[in-house]
Design an enzyme around this catalytic site. Structure first.
Site, mmCIF file in Angstrom:
data_model
loop_
_atom_site.group_PDB
_atom_site.id
_atom_site.type_symbol
_atom_site.label_atom_id
_atom_site.label_comp_id
_atom_site.label_asym_id
_atom_site.label_seq_id
_atom_site.Cartn_x
_atom_site.Cartn_y
_atom_site.Cartn_z
ATOM 1 N N TYR B 65 0.805 -1.200 0.000
ATOM 2 C CA TYR B 65 0.000 0.000 0.000
ATOM 3 C C TYR B 65 0.855 1.274 0.000
ATOM 4 C CZ TYR B 65 -4.260 2.691 0.996
ATOM 5 O OH TYR B 65 -5.298 3.561 0.957
ATOM 6 N N GLU B 72 2.065 6.603 -6.887
ATOM 7 C CA GLU B 72 1.015 7.510 -7.356
ATOM 8 C C GLU B 72 1.416 8.958 -7.154
ATOM 9 O OE1 GLU B 72 -2.798 6.409 -5.547
ATOM 10 O OE2 GLU B 72 -2.301 4.293 -5.804
#
EC number: 4.2.1.134
Lengths: 359, 143
Positions: B65, B72
């Protein structure tokens, strides 16, 4: 044995008093034996209905089933509101507005007006309690959420410093439509504030506290966003000029009058301080004739007002605000329509929730 | 939702970032995550969930994660100068719709939104992990 037939709610002294430490009340009740010659409410000669007056109430936490409160010597004709008041005495942090009492831990909340003896409970009533969280009154929320846009829009209209470039501070727009828009927007929110104070009759006193943050963010945020563009020095007036503005203004004014008429009609349906619900019908006021086609014409007119304002200002944020408002009001209208249908068998079938014939 | 945004509105729209390492980072993270996640769903539906899959789903996210989020954020950051230069997806005043949108500022807001959102989701998964994996432990004890 002394028995006297008396009217509703007065005490009799009987031999049974030996077995029940408190006086019996003579009144019609759900458990009384029904004598063949008396219907409910009839008091023929020699009619006697004796019933226990004592009820006990226990309140359990709906999640943990922990016993929170035990009330004995409760009158059968006590209302849920009274029980809530008694509960607050032992748990002052849970004022009545934040109590939800139900018969079933996962069931629906009981209403304040419900009477104890009319509920399907035995001699000891068990209620499950749920904390609704901190509550705030509807009036407070409405006043706050409407005062914001009124004030915020004016900040942009007067071009208060730090919004637009410094050379524009406190300048005035040269477009008539911009001044008109300010008047319309301000009028709209003043109307809402006055209606909150003097017109509306609310069913519920309170709502959860977090709603005020949610609602204010929505109203204040959109007001600032719209006002920014309409009052911007680079604002572009509508493509079709004065014609477009006049038409849009007419739509706006008509819908404002319509919306107000509906609010007055709804107010007149309900006497002050009550929570009665009746089917609304058209009155002599032509604006209320929309009731023939729609359950919630106040929302219809509201959407109409904002569409008018959007056409008048030719501004995308206003159109988006109208769209979001329309979506929310449609959800409310459908819910209201469903409640009407459930509650009233003779509800006019032609009516749609918010848009005639369509939605 | 963030997947669609990253792929379409950032990586596809701004061709210059497609050769960045950060893209590789989030693609790898997402790929591994999805393979495990959908295996988890499939096996659950078949009522035959190997403990390994359950463990992997509720453990590997701890690394994957943050890896994905880093990829991102770095990608969005890399796209910024190109968005500014090309005025991508932006509209400025004056125009007849009386509307403006600055995609550059919007991307910065998106990046900022990771600050409250990421910890919430991450700690939710950690909490779920504790619940799910300890529950299985207990189950095993009673077998």
């Amino acid at each position: 044995m002394k028995l006297t037939t008396l009217g509703f709610g007065r005490t009799v002294i009987s031999w049974m008093e030996h077995h029940h430490p408190t006086p019996l009340t003579l009144e019609s009740s759900g458990w009384a034996p029904s004598w063949p010659w008396s219907g409910s409410g009839e008091k023929g000669p020699g009619t006697l209905r004796i019933c226990r007056t004592i009820l006990q109430v226990e309140i359990l936490d709906a999640k943990t089933r922990e016993k929170l409160c035990f009330l004995d010597k409760v009158e059968p004709h006590a209302t849920i509101a009274e029980i809530k008041n008694l509960f607050t005495k032992t748990h002052p942090q849970w004022y009545p507005a934040r109590q939800s009492l139900r018969l079933d831990p996962k069931g629906k909340s009981l209403k304040d007006e419900d009477v104890l003896q009319k509920l399907p409970v035995g001699t000891t009533a068990t209620f499950y309690f749920r904390d609704l969280g901190a509550q705030i009154s509807w009036v407070t929320v409405f006043l706050t959420e409407y005062a914001g846009p009124l004030f915020i829009y004016l900040l942009f209209y007067f071009r208060v410093p730090f919004i637009y470039g410094h050379k524009y501070d406190f300048t005035s727009s040269r477009h008539t439509v911009v001044h008109l828009a300010c008047i319309c927007h301000s009028f709209h929110y003043v109307k809402r504030l006055l209606e909150t104070l003097f017109v509306h009759r609310f069913s519920h006193g309170t709502m959860p506290l977090r709603n005020i943050f949610k609602n204010c963010t929505y109203y204040w945020g959109f007001a600032a966003w719209m006002a920014y563009y309409i009052n911007h020095p680079l604002y572009t007036p509508p493509t079709y000029g004065a014609q477009q503005v006049k038409l849009a203004l007419a739509i706006f004014v008509i819908c404002q009058l319509g919306n107000f008429s509906i609010h007055m009609a709804l107010r007149d349906l309900r006497p002050a301080g009550s929570k009665t619900r009746k089917i609304p019908y058209p009155t002599k006021n032509p604006f209320t004739w929309l009731f023939l086609l729609v359950s919630c014409p106040n929302y219809t007119y509201e959407v109409g007002s904002w569409i008018g304002f959007a056409i008048m200002t030719q501004c995308v944020p206003v159109a988006l605000f109208s769209l979001v408002g329309f979506t929310q009001m449609t959800i409310w209208a459908k819910g209201k329509h469903r409640s009407y249908l459930k509650e009233f068998r003779d509800y006019p079938p032609l009516r749609m929730p918010i848009i005639p014939f369509l939605l | 939702m963030s997947r669609v945004f990253l792929i379409w509105a950032v990586t596809h729209s701004v061709k210059e970032v497609q050769s960045e390492d950060s893209v590789l980072l989030f693609v790898i993270a997402w790929t591994i995550t999805e393979i495990i996640r959908y295996s988890f769903y499939t096996f659950s539906l078949l009522n035959h969930l190997p403990y390994l899959i359950k463990w992997a789903r509720y453990t590997l996210f701890i690394v994957l994660y943050p890896m994905g989020v880093s990829g991102e954020l770095l990608t969005i950051y890399a796209a910024l100068p190109f968005v500014r230069q090309a005025g991508l997806y932006s509209i400025s005043l004056p125009n007849k719709y009386n509307f403006s949108f600055d995609y550059y500022a919007f991307l910065i807001l998106i990046m900022i939104s990771y600050i409250p959102i990421f910890p919430q989701l991450y700690f939710h998964m950690i909490h779920q992990r504790r619940k799910v994996l300890s529950h299985t432990e207990e189950h095993k004890k009673f077998e």
